[in-house]
Design a protein around this motif. Structure first.
Motif, mmCIF file in Angstrom:
data_model
loop_
_atom_site.group_PDB
_atom_site.id
_atom_site.type_symbol
_atom_site.label_atom_id
_atom_site.label_comp_id
_atom_site.label_asym_id
_atom_site.label_seq_id
_atom_site.Cartn_x
_atom_site.Cartn_y
_atom_site.Cartn_z
ATOM 1 N N ASN A 323 -9.862 -6.431 0.704
ATOM 2 C CA ASN A 323 -9.170 -7.538 1.368
ATOM 3 C C ASN A 323 -8.901 -7.203 2.836
ATOM 4 O O ASN A 323 -7.770 -7.032 3.261
ATOM 5 C CB ASN A 323 -7.860 -7.874 0.655
ATOM 6 N N ASN A 324 -9.998 -7.077 3.589
ATOM 7 C CA ASN A 324 -9.893 -6.608 4.974
ATOM 8 C C ASN A 324 -8.823 -7.331 5.764
ATOM 9 O O ASN A 324 -8.023 -6.719 6.465
ATOM 10 C CB ASN A 324 -11.253 -6.772 5.660
ATOM 11 N N ASN A 325 -8.801 -8.665 5.670
ATOM 12 C CA ASN A 325 -7.863 -9.425 6.494
ATOM 13 C C ASN A 325 -6.415 -9.183 6.092
ATOM 14 O O ASN A 325 -5.501 -9.391 6.888
ATOM 15 C CB ASN A 325 -8.188 -10.925 6.398
ATOM 16 N N ASN A 326 -6.203 -8.762 4.826
ATOM 17 C CA ASN A 326 -4.835 -8.492 4.395
ATOM 18 C C ASN A 326 -4.266 -7.240 5.051
ATOM 19 O O ASN A 326 -3.055 -7.021 5.041
ATOM 20 C CB ASN A 326 -4.779 -8.349 2.871
ATOM 21 N N ASN A 327 -5.152 -6.391 5.603
ATOM 22 C CA ASN A 327 -4.690 -5.157 6.243
ATOM 23 C C ASN A 327 -4.509 -5.327 7.742
ATOM 24 O O ASN A 327 -4.215 -4.362 8.431
ATOM 25 C CB ASN A 327 -5.697 -4.029 5.972
ATOM 26 N N SER A 329 -2.771 -7.511 10.957
ATOM 27 C CA SER A 329 -1.713 -8.436 11.360
ATOM 28 C C SER A 329 -1.680 -8.516 12.880
ATOM 29 O O SER A 329 -1.981 -7.549 13.578
ATOM 30 C CB SER A 329 -0.346 -7.990 10.820
ATOM 31 N N CYS A 349 -6.891 -16.135 15.037
ATOM 32 C CA CYS A 349 -5.705 -16.374 14.235
ATOM 33 C C CYS A 349 -5.022 -17.647 14.728
ATOM 34 O O CYS A 349 -5.243 -18.092 15.849
ATOM 35 C CB CYS A 349 -4.742 -15.176 14.248
#
Length: 864
Positions: A323-327, A329, A349
């Motif tokens: 889950n690349n995008n979850n890591n 911010s 974003c």
């Protein structure tokens, strides 16, 4: 090495033996052990043994201790008790002992060699630095007699001290006030080493583990700072994320510094653990970070928010991360920007609008990018409401300016070639990223910039290219198609336009048959046999324009099925090119191959095809003409009738007919006429599209010839089938019993009695020539009737005797239908018996009357 050491100690042994220490050889110990609270010697029973120890300093005894000896069989065990206070006193320049043999004093002043003395007890870990130097060895029984050095051994073959016996020197062995902590001058080293005591026993220790304090990163060089590294590269290794670095990449090693080449080229941000190993003893894990490097971003409206695009390097996480995008911010000030997509050099974003409480004077916020917990170290700010242009596109006479922070149509200004122009903005999108400019005055090339929020954007060049507009949507079969060309260069105005259809492989160009030049150019082309979406290219002079247009979509007005099972659709925009499969008929998502032979060729508003039983005739039908879909319609069905089946004869309730055909449904319009009279009392049920079951109510028992009528193709009622209806004849099951002499009402029970009752006849004899009519017939219901028999004393009719109780034939004729049965019984009795029979007959009649009432009541309730 071992041989050499033994020789040294044997030399001491011989020397002492020759020069008078004769008793030395007489002290033969079986073993010795040292503990914190005692020292233990063991002897054979007949051997000399120690009774006390004297610790001498400056030639005088400074501290004496006595043994406690115990004899056990053939072994004598002598224990020297050691108290805590003794430890600090057990040091000497010379160590002597008093001896005895079997309890008899032998001598004092016996010199005790360390070769036969227990090993020291080490009370704290001995961990020299890898650089070496003075290191404290803490323990008991250390500062004794000739121990002016400590021998050590190395297990590493490549170590500089491996093949030669070396000694850790004691700088000041007998003048230190601290007799528990012995200072050794240690050679440099790493890993495991061994101290070799004089009695050949050993003590293993390790140098201090390497420790990383910091790492400096300079482009492709890592400089590792710390302690207890080693200065021999053969014993040094470096791991990065558990991967051992090639020794050739290690530039230099020292006790506090290691330099190595490490080129981090991955396109993603990461955290790496670095470890240094010396002699296979590994340091702590030190984390180095290769953070994201955001370098620039677009601007967005402060109080609207929008799509924020951040450019830079290492802006994504490893593909191995789940889950690349979850890591990842992104925060802008205190606001979280919702990640849309990431790549190595771009993050997109969605930034929410700033709250109304945010100071309007603050026109920028800090951008923070975190990837797998690694945060960018460089400074990047988002500046709000700065208009910018990234690119543009042309849609006919509109220029679509793409960028951001374009403001609103009432306040934004356009500058063309450095001059402000008005009334050119057609629209600005809500998110301020698209500005549509209506080009006027045939301007071909210009520079454009936007001024919004009192800030001017960058300037980009715009080249307006020729474009064409089709004047009307062509319909299939309409060959002449008109275009208007705009922004034709002056040097191309007199050129003849040509059009090329890009859908086909041929490169044939069609010339315009009519060209009118005004501010724009009107041209006409003859284009035939096309439909659907047409990709074309118009060329005039050196200008080229490519686009597409649509033919008119097919439209179905009605589809109808005729009696020949041919479906005909009426509408417009049909095509009949079966070779290229331009038209497909679709019923309930089932594609039907189209055959142009089944159609009216040349008529683009009519299409016919033969219906097949495998098609869902009740489903929706539509056409696909060159990829353009028509509206969906239901086929108007004309039922096809084949025959009428009557499974059973009709009775008093009527009967059932089964209509056999095709394409039948609940809305099928049918009429039934019997003997010229239309029957309205019918209830029909559809089993499937090939069978219609109808219940017909009829109380008239006359057989009938009937007709089935329905609409034809022209909506006229015609006879589609003829059939005959026959009714069942009445049947008699039983009657009441009548006395001839008395007569009375006769009750007849059976089935299929029709109203009215014509007559009831009683047949006497086989010839049937003697009939008795039962008068006054009365219809009760279809299962019961009554009539009256006159009393008579004549028991003989035409020489035929009526026997008492004989069953005779009775016949009933109701509404023209006759039926009977041999169930009637006459009673012929004497007067004496007659009274009894009369009474019985009265009882029977009463019972039958009650039974009739009950049956009628039950039938009435069942009908309700």
């Amino acid at each position: 090495m071992t041989t050499k050491i033994v020789f040294i100690y044997l030399g001491i042994f011989v020397f002492e033996y020759i020069f008078g220490n004769v008793t030395f050889v007489q002290i033969i110990k079986k073993g010795y052990e040292s503990y914190n609270d005692s020292i233990v010697f063991k002897y054979n029973i007949n051997e000399n043994y120690y009774t006390n120890l004297s610790f001498l300093w400056n030639g005088k005894s400074r501290y004496d201790m006595s043994f406690n000896c115990i004899l056990n069989d053939t072994i004598r065990t002598c224990t020297l008790p050691v108290k805590e206070s003794d430890h600090a006193q057990m040091y000497s320049e010379k160590l002597t002992a008093c001896t005895a043999n079997n309890g008899t004093f032998v001598m004092c002043g016996y010199d005790v060699p360390l070769l036969f003395f227990p090993s020291p007890i080490i009370i704290s870990p001995f961990r020299p630095r890898t650089r070496g130097g003075n290191t404290t060895l803490s323990g008991y029984y250390l500062v004794l007699k000739e121990r002016i050095y400590v021998q050590f051994q190395s297990i590493y073959k490549n170590d500089q001290f491996y093949r030669i016996s070396y000694f850790y020197q004691i700088p000041d062995p007998f003048h230190s006030l601290d007799k528990i902590n012995l200072v050794l001058t240690v050679f440099p080293g790493c890993g495991l080493r061994t101290l070799l005591w004089e009695n050949r026993q050993t003590y293993n220790f390790t140098y201090q583990d390497p420790f990383i304090e910091s790492i400096d990163m300079h482009e492709s060089i890592l400089q590792i700072n710390g302690t207890n590294f080693y200065n021999q590269s053969v014993f040094v290794a470096v791991k990065i994320d558990n991967n051992t670095i090639d020794p050739n990449d290690i530039i230099s090693v020292d006790f506090e510094l290691i330099k190595l080449k490490f080129n981090y080229s991955d396109p993603f941000s990461s955290k790496l653990n670095v470890q240094v190993g010396c002699c296979d003893y590994w340091s702590n894990k030190f984390e180095i970070k290769y953070p994201p490097i955001p370098s620039s971003s677009n601007s967005i409206p402060k109080f609207k928010g929008g799509l924020l695009i951040i450019y830079g390097d290492r802006l994504t996480s490893s593909a191995l991360s789940n889950n690349n995008n979850n890591n990842i911010s992104v925060t802008v000030g205190d606001s979280i920007c919702l990640i849309i997509s990431t790549s190595s050099n771009e993050i997109k974003c969605n930034l929410p609008p700033s709250s109304s409480s945010t100071p309007t004077s603050l026109n920028h916020s800090t951008i923070t990018v975190s990837i797998n917990g690694v945060v960018n170290t460089n400074q990047l700010s988002l500046y709000y409401d700065f208009p910018y242009i990234t690119t543009y596109s042309q849609v006919n006479d509109e220029i679509h300016i793409i960028g951001g922070c374009f403001g609103n149509i009432n306040s934004t200004e356009i500058q063309i070639n450095g001059k402000q122009v008005s009334n050119q903005i057609k629209s600005i999108s809500i998110d301020e990223t698209l500005l549509i400019l209506q080009v006027k005055n045939q301007i071909y090339n210009f520079n454009i910039s936007i001024k919004s929020n009192q800030i001017k954007s960058n300037e980009i060049p715009v080249e307006v290219k020729m474009y064409a507009r089709i004047n009307e949507i062509p319909s299939i079969g309409h060959n002449l198609i008109n275009f208007t060309l705009f922004y034709v260069n002056s040097n191309n105005i007199n050129s003849i336009p040509t059009i090329k259809i890009l859908n086909e492989q041929s490169n044939q160009s069609i010339k315009s048959i009519s060209t009118i030049v005004n501010e724009s150019i009107n041209c006409s082309f003859l284009i035939s046999n096309y439909c659907g979406i047409i990709n074309y290219e118009i060329v005039i002079g050196n200008q080229i324009y490519q686009s597409s247009f649509l033919y008119e979509s097919p439209l179905i007005d009605i589809c109808r099925l005729n009696s020949s099972e041919m479906v005909t659709c009426i509408g417009k925009g049909f095509s009949y090119d079966s070779i290229n499969n331009q038209t497909r008929i679709i019923i309930s998502n089932q594609s039907i191959p189209f055959n142009n032979e089944a159609s009216n060729n040349g008529n683009y508003g009519s299409l016919s095809f033969q219906m097949n039983e495998q098609y869902d005739i009740l489903g929706e039908l539509y056409l696909n003409v060159c990829g353009l879909l028509s509206n969906k319609v239901l086929i108007n069905l004309i039922p096809i009738f084949k025959s009428v089946s009557i499974p059973n004869q009709f009775d008093t309730k009527g009967g059932e007919i089964i209509i056999i055909g095709k394409y039948l449904n609940y809305n099928t319009n049918i009429t039934i006429e019997c003997n010229g009279i239309q029957i309205n009392e019918k209830q029909c049920k559809l089993n499937n599209s090939t069978s219609l079951e109808c219940n017909i109510e009829s109380n008239n028992p006359n057989d009938k010839t009937c007709k089935l009528l329905s609409n034809n193709d022209n909506d006229n009622m015609i006879v589609v089938s003829q059939f005959n209806i026959t009714y069942k004849s009445p049947s008699i099951n039983q009657t009441s019993i009548i006395n001839l002499k008395q007569g009375g009402i006769l009750t007849i029970i059976g089935n299929d009695f029709y109203y009215p009752i014509d007559k009831v006849t009683i047949l006497i004899g086989d010839s049937g020539g003697n009939n008795i009519n039962c008068t006054e017939p009365n219809y009760i219901n279809h299962t019961m009737i009554t009539c009256y028999i006159q009393p008579t004393n004549n028991y003989t009719l035409k020489n035929i005797d009526i026997k008492n109780g004989e069953m005779v034939f009775i016949n009933v004729t109701t509404n023209g239908k006759s039926g009977g049965s041999k169930v009637f019984k006459y009673l012929i009795q004497s007067d004496e018996v007659h009274q009894y029979s009369a009474a019985r007959n009265i009882f029977q009649n009463l019972f039958l009357s009650i039974l009739i009432i009950v049956i009628i009541s039950l039938l009435f309730n069942s009908n309700i």
